[in-house]
Design a protein around this motif. Structure first.
Motif, PDB file in Angstrom:
ATOM      1  N   ALA A 181       0.863  -1.191   0.000  1.00  0.00           N
ATOM      2  CA  ALA A 181       0.000   0.000   0.000  1.00  0.00           C
ATOM      3  C   ALA A 181       0.895   1.235   0.000  1.00  0.00           C
ATOM      4  CB  ALA A 181      -0.903   0.003   1.225  1.00  0.00           C
ATOM      5  N   GLY A 182       0.437   2.278  -0.706  1.00  0.00           N
ATOM      6  CA  GLY A 182       1.223   3.505  -0.777  1.00  0.00           C
ATOM      7  C   GLY A 182       0.653   4.640   0.054  1.00  0.00           C
ATOM      8  N   THR A 183      -0.579   4.445   0.563  1.00  0.00           N
ATOM      9  CA  THR A 183      -1.209   5.482   1.387  1.00  0.00           C
ATOM     10  C   THR A 183      -1.872   4.834   2.603  1.00  0.00           C
ATOM     11  OG1 THR A 183      -3.386   5.356   0.337  1.00  0.00           O
ATOM     12  CG2 THR A 183      -1.757   6.810  -0.704  1.00  0.00           C
ATOM     13  N   GLY A 184      -2.159   5.679   3.580  1.00  0.00           N
ATOM     14  CA  GLY A 184      -2.826   5.187   4.781  1.00  0.00           C
ATOM     15  C   GLY A 184      -4.234   4.692   4.515  1.00  0.00           C
ATOM     16  N   ASP A 185      -4.970   5.412   3.678  1.00  0.00           N
ATOM     17  CA  ASP A 185      -6.342   5.009   3.354  1.00  0.00           C
ATOM     18  C   ASP A 185      -6.369   3.639   2.672  1.00  0.00           C
ATOM     19  OD1 ASP A 185      -7.736   7.261   4.346  1.00  0.00           O
ATOM     20  OD2 ASP A 185      -7.144   8.424   2.587  1.00  0.00           O
ATOM     21  N   GLU A 186      -5.425   3.435   1.744  1.00  0.00           N
ATOM     22  CA  GLU A 186      -5.337   2.150   1.047  1.00  0.00           C
ATOM     23  C   GLU A 186      -4.998   1.039   2.046  1.00  0.00           C
ATOM     24  OE1 GLU A 186      -2.933   0.111  -2.715  1.00  0.00           O
ATOM     25  OE2 GLU A 186      -2.253   2.030  -1.906  1.00  0.00           O
ATOM     26  N   ALA A 187      -4.115   1.337   2.986  1.00  0.00           N
ATOM     27  CA  ALA A 187      -3.718   0.344   3.993  1.00  0.00           C
ATOM     28  C   ALA A 187      -4.908  -0.091   4.836  1.00  0.00           C
ATOM     29  CB  ALA A 187      -2.612   0.915   4.882  1.00  0.00           C
ATOM     30  N   LEU A 188      -5.704   0.868   5.287  1.00  0.00           N
ATOM     31  CA  LEU A 188      -6.872   0.548   6.114  1.00  0.00           C
ATOM     32  C   LEU A 188      -7.876  -0.302   5.343  1.00  0.00           C
ATOM     33  CD1 LEU A 188      -7.360   3.990   7.903  1.00  0.00           C
ATOM     34  CD2 LEU A 188      -6.640   1.837   8.984  1.00  0.00           C
ATOM     35  N   MET A 189      -8.037  -0.002   4.063  1.00  0.00           N
ATOM     36  CA  MET A 189      -8.959  -0.763   3.219  1.00  0.00           C
ATOM     37  C   MET A 189      -8.453  -2.207   3.066  1.00  0.00           C
ATOM     38  SD  MET A 189      -9.999  -0.047  -0.748  1.00  0.00           S
ATOM     39  CE  MET A 189      -8.371  -0.538  -1.316  1.00  0.00           C
ATOM     40  N   LEU A 190      -7.134  -2.364   2.851  1.00  0.00           N
ATOM     41  CA  LEU A 190      -6.554  -3.692   2.654  1.00  0.00           C
ATOM     42  C   LEU A 190      -6.637  -4.546   3.919  1.00  0.00           C
ATOM     43  CD1 LEU A 190      -3.444  -2.756   0.489  1.00  0.00           C
ATOM     44  CD2 LEU A 190      -5.396  -4.138  -0.241  1.00  0.00           C
ATOM     45  N   VAL A 191      -6.480  -3.908   5.081  1.00  0.00           N
ATOM     46  CA  VAL A 191      -6.580  -4.649   6.345  1.00  0.00           C
ATOM     47  C   VAL A 191      -7.990  -5.202   6.505  1.00  0.00           C
ATOM     48  CG1 VAL A 191      -6.560  -4.449   8.870  1.00  0.00           C
ATOM     49  CG2 VAL A 191      -4.726  -3.428   7.534  1.00  0.00           C
ATOM     50  N   ASP A 192      -8.986  -4.407   6.124  1.00  0.00           N
ATOM     51  CA  ASP A 192     -10.377  -4.856   6.228  1.00  0.00           C
ATOM     52  C   ASP A 192     -10.675  -5.992   5.241  1.00  0.00           C
ATOM     53  OD1 ASP A 192     -11.092  -3.185   8.296  1.00  0.00           O
ATOM     54  OD2 ASP A 192     -11.709  -1.555   6.978  1.00  0.00           O
ATOM     55  N   GLU A 193     -10.064  -5.917   4.055  1.00  0.00           N
ATOM     56  CA  GLU A 193     -10.312  -6.920   3.015  1.00  0.00           C
ATOM     57  C   GLU A 193      -9.643  -8.249   3.343  1.00  0.00           C
ATOM     58  OE1 GLU A 193      -9.004  -5.482  -0.741  1.00  0.00           O
ATOM     59  OE2 GLU A 193     -10.664  -4.082  -0.991  1.00  0.00           O
ATOM     60  N   ASP A 194      -8.435  -8.187   3.868  1.00  0.00           N
ATOM     61  CA  ASP A 194      -7.642  -9.412   4.047  1.00  0.00           C
ATOM     62  C   ASP A 194      -6.683  -9.208   5.216  1.00  0.00           C
ATOM     63  OD1 ASP A 194      -6.536 -11.915   3.560  1.00  0.00           O
ATOM     64  OD2 ASP A 194      -5.030 -11.094   2.209  1.00  0.00           O
ATOM     65  N   ARG A 195      -7.039  -9.710   6.366  1.00  0.00           N
ATOM     66  CA  ARG A 195      -6.286  -9.483   7.602  1.00  0.00           C
ATOM     67  C   ARG A 195      -4.847 -10.001   7.498  1.00  0.00           C
ATOM     68  NH1 ARG A 195      -9.838  -9.079  11.510  1.00  0.00           N
ATOM     69  NH2 ARG A 195     -10.873  -7.896   9.897  1.00  0.00           N
ATOM     70  N   PRO A 196      -3.838  -9.123   7.577  1.00  0.00           N
ATOM     71  CA  PRO A 196      -2.451  -9.590   7.495  1.00  0.00           C
ATOM     72  C   PRO A 196      -1.981 -10.175   8.825  1.00  0.00           C
ATOM     73  CG  PRO A 196      -2.483  -7.205   7.792  1.00  0.00           C
ATOM     74  CD  PRO A 196      -3.922  -7.651   7.702  1.00  0.00           C
ATOM     75  N   ASP A 197      -0.848 -10.897   8.770  1.00  0.00           N
ATOM     76  CA  ASP A 197      -0.249 -11.428   9.999  1.00  0.00           C
ATOM     77  C   ASP A 197       0.630 -10.384  10.677  1.00  0.00           C
ATOM     78  OD1 ASP A 197      -1.193 -14.195   9.955  1.00  0.00           O
ATOM     79  OD2 ASP A 197      -0.025 -14.343   8.114  1.00  0.00           O
ATOM     80  N   ILE A 198       1.147  -9.429   9.887  1.00  0.00           N
ATOM     81  CA  ILE A 198       2.013  -8.379  10.425  1.00  0.00           C
ATOM     82  C   ILE A 198       1.968  -7.189   9.476  1.00  0.00           C
ATOM     83  CG2 ILE A 198       4.078  -9.307   9.270  1.00  0.00           C
ATOM     84  CD1 ILE A 198       5.680  -8.419  11.795  1.00  0.00           C
TER      85      ILE A 198
END
Length: 229
Positions: free
Chosen positions: A35-52
């Motif tokens: 992810a290149g932005t904070g908004d994109e990061a938050l969206m990706l966490v909701d879509e697919d929970r990372p391990d770290i």
């Protein structure tokens, strides 16, 4: 990548730095989402929970500190380890990062080798099998490096899918996993498999675990899924 690889969300707005880190993380066997932005990061966490999450402090829009604060304030994401990357080397900044909830704080410029070691250290807490540790639950022992499983000191014969299922259960004994969560963790997010396939492999796992006797340690939770113990 195949299911079972630890998932890293890399949040870094500098393209060159993002590619270097992504390359090194993938070389270490991690499944990397960028992810290149904070908004994109938050969206990706909701879509697919990372391990770290490896998270840069300075981002366009929502800052890394704010992302960290938001994720650590939510029950469903607060246990995801976050490593904060920052050019701010002052002690007050480091303290602020850690107080916001970051599990580790790495100052730029940093050694990529050191950062990889820190990622593995955090995963040792949350995904121990992914970094080669042995797992034990009651009379079951799983060796993730040799891919061998023992129960009552007798080796069990497990297929690769059953091995990944048991690894998932043994990393978090007692946790109830839904069929969808098991599909995502064991088979991988890019592969379509029917949820009934999970039931088939759970049946095989149960049979394998009891091949030398003993009670079935896998618990069915009606309407929710499966758990170990």
């Amino acid at each position: 990548m195949a299911g079972g690889h630890p998932r890293v969300l890399l949040v870094e707005d500098e393209p060159a730095q993002r590619e270097v880190l992504s390359y090194n993380l993938e070389a270490e066997g991690f499944d990397v989402t960028k992810a290149g932005t904070g908004d994109e990061a938050l969206m990706l966490v909701d879509e697919d929970r990372p391990d770290i999450i490896v998270l840069d402090w300075m981002l366009p829009g929502v800052s890394g500190i704010e992302i960290c604060r938001q994720l650590k304030s939510r029950s469903e994401t607060r246990n995801i380890p976050i490593i904060m990357l920052s050019a701010r080397s002052e002690e007050v900044d480091r303290v602020r990062g850690l107080e916001t909830g970051a599990d580790d704080y790495v100052v730029k410029p940093y050694s990529v080798v050191e950062l990889m070691a820190r990622v593995r250290t955090q995963l040792r807490r949350t995904r121990p099998a992914a970094v080669g540790q042995r797992l034990e639950f009651e009379d079951i022992m799983l060796d993730s490096e040799t891919h061998k499983v023992y129960r009552r000191e007798k080796q069990l014969k497990l297929g690769p899918t059953e091995f990944r299922l048991l690894t998932t259960f043994m990393e978090k004994p007692g946790r109830v996993w839904s069929r969808e969560q098991l599909l995502d963790r064991v088979w991988g997010r890019d592969i379509y498999v029917d949820t009934r396939t999970v039931d088939v492999h759970i049946g095989r796992l149960r049979k394998a675990l009891c091949q030398h006797g003993g009670e079935d340690p896998v618990r069915t939770v009606r309407g929710a899924g499966y758990a170990l113990g």
